[in-house]
Design a protein around this motif. Structure first.
Motif, PDB file in Angstrom:
ATOM      1  N   THR A  80       0.820  -1.174  -0.041  1.00 23.09           N
ATOM      2  CA  THR A  80       0.159  -0.095   0.161  1.00 23.09           C
ATOM      3  C   THR A  80       0.820   1.239  -0.070  1.00 23.09           C
ATOM      4  O   THR A  80       0.477   2.305  -0.448  1.00 23.09           O
ATOM      5  N   GLN A  81       2.061   1.281   0.586  1.00 24.01           N
ATOM      6  CA  GLN A  81       2.881   2.412   0.593  1.00 24.01           C
ATOM      7  C   GLN A  81       4.007   2.389  -0.310  1.00 24.01           C
ATOM      8  O   GLN A  81       4.757   3.604  -0.523  1.00 24.01           O
ATOM      9  N   GLU A  82       4.638   1.343  -0.738  1.00 22.44           N
ATOM     10  CA  GLU A  82       5.770   1.356  -1.533  1.00 22.44           C
ATOM     11  C   GLU A  82       5.979   0.306  -2.670  1.00 22.44           C
ATOM     12  O   GLU A  82       5.226  -0.929  -2.393  1.00 22.44           O
ATOM     13  N   VAL A  83       6.901   0.383  -3.462  1.00 22.73           N
ATOM     14  CA  VAL A  83       7.046  -0.521  -4.514  1.00 22.73           C
ATOM     15  C   VAL A  83       8.233  -1.138  -4.294  1.00 22.73           C
ATOM     16  O   VAL A  83       9.406  -0.160  -3.891  1.00 22.73           O
ATOM     17  N   THR A  84       8.681  -2.192  -4.323  1.00 26.11           N
ATOM     18  CA  THR A  84       9.997  -2.964  -3.907  1.00 26.11           C
ATOM     19  C   THR A  84      10.284  -3.440  -5.207  1.00 26.11           C
ATOM     20  O   THR A  84       9.729  -4.349  -5.891  1.00 26.11           O
ATOM     21  N   LEU A  85      11.545  -3.119  -5.773  1.00 25.42           N
ATOM     22  CA  LEU A  85      12.390  -3.569  -7.149  1.00 25.42           C
ATOM     23  C   LEU A  85      13.548  -4.342  -6.684  1.00 25.42           C
ATOM     24  O   LEU A  85      14.304  -3.675  -5.827  1.00 25.42           O
ATOM     25  N   THR A  86      13.618  -5.519  -7.219  1.00 29.47           N
ATOM     26  CA  THR A  86      14.891  -6.195  -7.006  1.00 29.47           C
ATOM     27  C   THR A  86      15.363  -7.122  -8.205  1.00 29.47           C
ATOM     28  O   THR A  86      14.567  -7.552  -8.853  1.00 29.47           O
ATOM     29  N   ILE A  87      16.449  -6.786  -8.371  1.00 28.57           N
ATOM     30  CA  ILE A  87      17.239  -7.335  -9.703  1.00 28.57           C
ATOM     31  C   ILE A  87      18.404  -7.930  -9.394  1.00 28.57           C
ATOM     32  O   ILE A  87      19.589  -7.584  -8.661  1.00 28.57           O
ATOM     33  N   ARG A  88      18.415  -9.276  -9.450  1.00 23.53           N
ATOM     34  CA  ARG A  88      19.650 -10.045  -9.124  1.00 23.53           C
ATOM     35  C   ARG A  88      20.101 -10.716 -10.221  1.00 23.53           C
ATOM     36  O   ARG A  88      19.325 -11.283 -11.240  1.00 23.53           O
ATOM     37  N   ASP A  89      21.462 -10.955 -10.559  1.00 24.56           N
ATOM     38  CA  ASP A  89      22.175 -11.586 -11.548  1.00 24.56           C
ATOM     39  C   ASP A  89      23.063 -12.483 -11.050  1.00 24.56           C
ATOM     40  O   ASP A  89      23.421 -12.278  -9.835  1.00 24.56           O
ATOM     41  N   ASP A  90      23.491 -13.565 -11.858  1.00 23.08           N
ATOM     42  CA  ASP A  90      24.420 -14.318 -11.313  1.00 23.08           C
ATOM     43  C   ASP A  90      25.815 -14.115 -11.965  1.00 23.08           C
ATOM     44  O   ASP A  90      26.664 -15.181 -12.253  1.00 23.08           O
ATOM     45  N   GLY A  91      26.293 -12.982 -12.205  1.00 24.12           N
ATOM     46  CA  GLY A  91      27.442 -12.747 -12.990  1.00 24.12           C
ATOM     47  C   GLY A  91      28.524 -12.521 -11.790  1.00 24.12           C
ATOM     48  O   GLY A  91      28.599 -13.134 -10.767  1.00 24.12           O
ATOM     49  N   ALA A  92      29.807 -11.911 -12.304  1.00 23.29           N
ATOM     50  CA  ALA A  92      30.865 -11.604 -11.644  1.00 23.29           C
ATOM     51  C   ALA A  92      30.541 -10.644 -10.352  1.00 23.29           C
ATOM     52  O   ALA A  92      31.517 -10.538  -9.507  1.00 23.29           O
ATOM     53  N   GLY A  93      29.508  -9.735 -10.302  1.00 26.28           N
ATOM     54  CA  GLY A  93      29.513  -9.002  -9.135  1.00 26.28           C
ATOM     55  C   GLY A  93      30.037  -7.621  -9.466  1.00 26.28           C
ATOM     56  O   GLY A  93      30.733  -7.392 -10.544  1.00 26.28           O
ATOM     57  N   VAL A  94      29.780  -6.703  -8.701  1.00 26.50           N
ATOM     58  CA  VAL A  94      30.201  -5.177  -9.104  1.00 26.50           C
ATOM     59  C   VAL A  94      31.282  -4.701  -7.974  1.00 26.50           C
ATOM     60  O   VAL A  94      31.072  -5.330  -6.847  1.00 26.50           O
ATOM     61  N   ALA A  95      32.301  -4.088  -8.577  1.00 22.76           N
ATOM     62  CA  ALA A  95      33.365  -3.625  -7.551  1.00 22.76           C
ATOM     63  C   ALA A  95      32.810  -2.528  -6.555  1.00 22.76           C
ATOM     64  O   ALA A  95      31.815  -1.945  -6.917  1.00 22.76           O
ATOM     65  N   GLU A  96      33.344  -2.584  -5.453  1.00 22.63           N
ATOM     66  CA  GLU A  96      32.869  -1.845  -4.329  1.00 22.63           C
ATOM     67  C   GLU A  96      32.848  -0.492  -4.516  1.00 22.63           C
ATOM     68  O   GLU A  96      31.667   0.238  -4.242  1.00 22.63           O
ATOM     69  N   ASP A  97      34.003   0.055  -5.212  1.00 24.21           N
ATOM     70  CA  ASP A  97      33.988   1.451  -5.624  1.00 24.21           C
ATOM     71  C   ASP A  97      32.969   1.896  -6.718  1.00 24.21           C
ATOM     72  O   ASP A  97      32.595   3.091  -6.569  1.00 24.21           O
ATOM     73  N   LEU A  98      32.421   0.744  -7.564  1.00 21.62           N
ATOM     74  CA  LEU A  98      31.572   1.296  -8.591  1.00 21.62           C
ATOM     75  C   LEU A  98      30.093   1.515  -8.001  1.00 21.62           C
ATOM     76  O   LEU A  98      29.193   1.837  -8.582  1.00 21.62           O
ATOM     77  N   ARG A  99      29.962   0.486  -6.682  1.00 22.86           N
ATOM     78  CA  ARG A  99      28.576   0.543  -6.038  1.00 22.86           C
ATOM     79  C   ARG A  99      28.181   2.083  -5.813  1.00 22.86           C
ATOM     80  O   ARG A  99      26.865   2.137  -5.696  1.00 22.86           O
ATOM     81  N   GLU A 100      29.100   2.745  -5.550  1.00 21.69           N
ATOM     82  CA  GLU A 100      28.683   4.284  -5.168  1.00 21.69           C
ATOM     83  C   GLU A 100      28.946   5.194  -6.258  1.00 21.69           C
ATOM     84  O   GLU A 100      28.167   6.106  -6.337  1.00 21.69           O
ATOM     85  N   SER A 101      29.850   4.847  -7.101  1.00 23.61           N
ATOM     86  CA  SER A 101      30.165   6.091  -7.941  1.00 23.61           C
ATOM     87  C   SER A 101      29.917   5.651  -9.548  1.00 23.61           C
ATOM     88  O   SER A 101      30.227   6.733 -10.418  1.00 23.61           O
ATOM     89  N   GLY A 102      29.354   4.765 -10.099  1.00 28.09           N
ATOM     90  CA  GLY A 102      29.263   4.287 -11.364  1.00 28.09           C
ATOM     91  C   GLY A 102      28.216   5.282 -12.051  1.00 28.09           C
ATOM     92  O   GLY A 102      27.148   5.514 -11.432  1.00 28.09           O
ATOM     93  N   ALA A 103      28.415   5.709 -13.216  1.00 27.87           N
ATOM     94  CA  ALA A 103      27.638   6.599 -13.902  1.00 27.87           C
ATOM     95  C   ALA A 103      26.086   5.945 -13.954  1.00 27.87           C
ATOM     96  O   ALA A 103      25.057   6.613 -13.485  1.00 27.87           O
ATOM     97  N   GLY A 104      25.876   4.540 -14.274  1.00 31.02           N
ATOM     98  CA  GLY A 104      24.907   3.927 -14.343  1.00 31.02           C
ATOM     99  C   GLY A 104      24.110   3.795 -13.014  1.00 31.02           C
ATOM    100  O   GLY A 104      22.904   3.867 -12.595  1.00 31.02           O
ATOM    101  N   ILE A 105      24.799   3.510 -12.032  1.00 32.95           N
ATOM    102  CA  ILE A 105      24.238   3.222 -10.688  1.00 32.95           C
ATOM    103  C   ILE A 105      23.806   4.709 -10.135  1.00 32.95           C
ATOM    104  O   ILE A 105      22.891   4.757  -9.567  1.00 32.95           O
ATOM    105  N   GLY A 106      24.662   5.733 -10.353  1.00 32.84           N
ATOM    106  CA  GLY A 106      24.377   6.913  -9.969  1.00 32.84           C
ATOM    107  C   GLY A 106      22.880   7.422 -10.297  1.00 32.84           C
ATOM    108  O   GLY A 106      22.064   8.030 -10.058  1.00 32.84           O
ATOM    109  N   SER A 107      22.628   7.049 -11.815  1.00 33.44           N
ATOM    110  CA  SER A 107      21.630   7.491 -12.564  1.00 33.44           C
ATOM    111  C   SER A 107      20.415   6.660 -11.940  1.00 33.44           C
ATOM    112  O   SER A 107      19.186   7.340 -11.593  1.00 33.44           O
TER     113      SER A 107
END
Length: 146
Positions: A80-107
């Motif tokens: 009733t109050q929110e939408v929860t979106l979860t996207i999981r992949d089975d790939g290599a993972g994302v580097a810790e520094d890109l989790r905060e600063s990647g252009a796509g993630i920032g967007s």
């Protein structure tokens, strides 16, 4: 002008547009994309629908470009109050520094935050990457007057 209401949302609704997007990624790449979503999501405010669509698009592009994944699972849940979106992949993972600063993630994060929501990128429990977003189900500008 990039935030105009996308034609696919107007024609197909959110779930239809997401289904079409996932089918296209499955047919044009090595990714198998699975979507779980209720048609009740089609009643979300337009800004929320656009944000969900654009976040999923960006996440799929990131997975296709960088993850080396075979499977992407996208789950959308509506309360009733929110939408929860979860996207999981089975790939290599994302580097810790890109989790905060990647252009796509920032967007993606900006889209969620503009609506009063939040987005998090983290390692998935069994490998790969987990993108999770919480967005309000109602427009933030609604004011109740007495």
């Amino acid at each position: 002008m990039h935030d105009l209401y996308p034609a696919e949302l107007a024609q197909l609704g959110l779930v239809g547009a997401l289904t079409q997007l996932c089918d296209r990624f499955t047919s044009e790449s090595a990714l198998q994309v699975r979507l779980t979503a209720s048609h009740a999501l089609n009643s979300l405010p337009a800004a929320t629908q656009v944000a969900v669509l654009r976040i999923v698009q960006e996440a799929l592009v990131n997975v296709a470009k960088h993850a080396g994944a075979e499977l992407v699972e996208i789950d959308l849940e509506l309360s009733t109050q929110e939408v929860t979106l979860t996207i999981r992949d089975d790939g290599a993972g994302v580097a810790e520094d890109l989790r905060e600063s990647g252009a796509g993630i920032g967007s993606m994060r900006s889209r969620a935050e503009l609506l009063g929501g939040a987005l998090r990128v983290a390692p998935a429990p069994r490998g790969g990457t987990l993108v999770s977003a919480r967005l309000p189900a109602e427009p933030a500008s609604q004011v109740v007057s007495a």
